[in-house]
Design an enzyme around this catalytic site. Structure first.
Site, PDB file in Angstrom:
ATOM      1  N   CYS A 259       1.128  -1.530   0.060  1.00  0.00           N
ATOM      2  CA  CYS A 259      -0.506  -0.088   0.666  1.00  0.00           C
ATOM      3  C   CYS A 259       0.779   1.131   0.193  1.00  0.00           C
ATOM      4  O   CYS A 259       1.256   1.442  -0.867  1.00  0.00           O
ATOM      5  CB  CYS A 259      -0.969   0.541   0.841  1.00  0.00           C
ATOM      6  SG  CYS A 259      -2.411   0.780   1.210  1.00  0.00           S
TER       7      CYS A 259
ATOM      8  N   HIS B 107      -3.921  -5.482  -0.009  1.00  0.00           N
ATOM      9  CA  HIS B 107      -3.098  -6.097   1.363  1.00  0.00           C
ATOM     10  C   HIS B 107      -3.193  -7.261   1.777  1.00  0.00           C
ATOM     11  O   HIS B 107      -4.412  -7.846   2.061  1.00  0.00           O
ATOM     12  CB  HIS B 107      -3.847  -5.126   2.884  1.00  0.00           C
ATOM     13  CG  HIS B 107      -3.870  -3.643   3.080  1.00  0.00           C
ATOM     14  ND1 HIS B 107      -2.507  -3.435   3.811  1.00  0.00           N
ATOM     15  CD2 HIS B 107      -4.346  -2.422   2.384  1.00  0.00           C
ATOM     16  CE1 HIS B 107      -2.295  -2.118   3.449  1.00  0.00           C
ATOM     17  NE2 HIS B 107      -3.374  -1.630   3.017  1.00  0.00           N
TER      18      HIS B 107
ATOM     19  N   GLU C  78      -1.704  -9.158   3.789  1.00  0.00           N
ATOM     20  CA  GLU C  78      -1.457 -10.237   5.472  1.00  0.00           C
ATOM     21  C   GLU C  78      -2.767  -9.641   5.632  1.00  0.00           C
ATOM     22  O   GLU C  78      -2.929 -10.186   6.644  1.00  0.00           O
ATOM     23  CB  GLU C  78      -0.246  -8.816   5.753  1.00  0.00           C
ATOM     24  CG  GLU C  78      -0.821  -7.330   6.244  1.00  0.00           C
ATOM     25  CD  GLU C  78      -1.460  -6.731   5.345  1.00  0.00           C
ATOM     26  OE1 GLU C  78      -1.702  -4.942   5.000  1.00  0.00           O
ATOM     27  OE2 GLU C  78      -0.962  -5.927   3.821  1.00  0.00           O
TER      28      GLU C  78
END
Length: 261
Positions: free
Chosen positions: A128, A230, A232
């Site tokens: 990001c 993202h 994660e």
């Protein structure tokens, strides 16, 4: 200033400890956030651990000597998400009214960390804001605000959904890092941004785009790359769809670790 020096000293000592205890597992330096200058969101930490790496947070600092010592110890760098980037200072544009919060000290820290890491040949993954910084550090530009600047954009890029839930699709460039590790040319990702890469920096290639053309991934080479979404968010919640991204990154860090011996 004294408190920051203590934090950095503890970080360096911790790095040495982790390096000894981790055996062959590579140390991954994770950039700290503004809200907590010596911490990073747990989603990144969990994802690195799940991929086999040992995460160590790098406290915010612009002390080059301190960063040199830290970078001599870690085997890879993960740049985390966060605030908007100062457009005037980093890519020569006046700020638009839609600009969000900027954090000058974090900008300086992150840019210094990226430059030094790439110069040393460390594997680097930017997520990001991390991807956006990777781009501007090497001469690229950003959309400061997708809704007001990217007239052909129709996809909602600032979702209102959990980080483990995909809301729009991306097309993935054949032969790119993302294509190789995910084994597909299409994926559904989450999205929490209003800025994005506009003009890729010289030497970078686009590896993923949203359906409206907004850039979702770039790479410099086989060990330096950035993603707008993202991964994660999925991995830390138990969805392993994007775990191969972190496993690949940890693999490159392991190779770098071996090259230091």
């Amino acid at each position: 200033m004294k408190r920051l020096s203590i934090i950095l000293a503890v970080a360096i000592l911790s790095l040495s400890f982790f390096q000894e205890s981790a055996a062959k597992s590579p140390l991954i330096g994770v950039s700290a956030s503004e809200n907590s200058p010596a911490a990073a969101p747990s989603t990144y930490i969990k994802s690195i651990r799940k991929a086999g790496g040992v995460p160590v947070v790098i406290p915010m600092t612009t002390d080059k000597e301190q960063l040199e010592k830290i970078l001599a110890t870690v085997d890879g760098i993960l740049m985390t998400g966060g605030e908007d980037i100062d457009p005037l200072k980093y890519y020569g544009e006046e700020p638009l009214r839609a600009q969000g919060e900027i954090v000058p000290y974090r900008d300086e820290f992150d840019c210094m960390l990226i430059k030094m890491a790439v110069e040393k040949g460390l594997p680097l993954l930017g997520i990001c804001r991390g991807e956006q910084l990777l781009n501007v550090v090497f001469g690229g530009t950003l959309y400061q605000d997708i809704p007001s600047q990217a007239k052909d954009s129709y996809v909602k890029h600032r979702q209102q959904a959990p980080s483990s839930y995909g809301t729009h699709s991306i097309s993935i460039e054949k032969g790119s890092i993302l294509n190789k590790v995910l084994g597909t040319e299409r994926a559904v990702v989450n999205s929490f941004h209003h800025q994005a890469v506009k003009d890729p920096a010289p030497g970078f290639k686009v590896i993923a785009r949203a359906a409206d053309g907004i850039i979702e991934g770039i790479q410099m080479n086989e060990k330096v790359f950035g993603l707008q979404f993202h991964p994660e968010g999925f991995v830390s919640s138990g969805d392993d769809t994007f775990l191969p991204i972190f496993q690949y990154f940890v693999e490159k860090a392991t190779e770098y670790q071996g090259s230091k011996k």
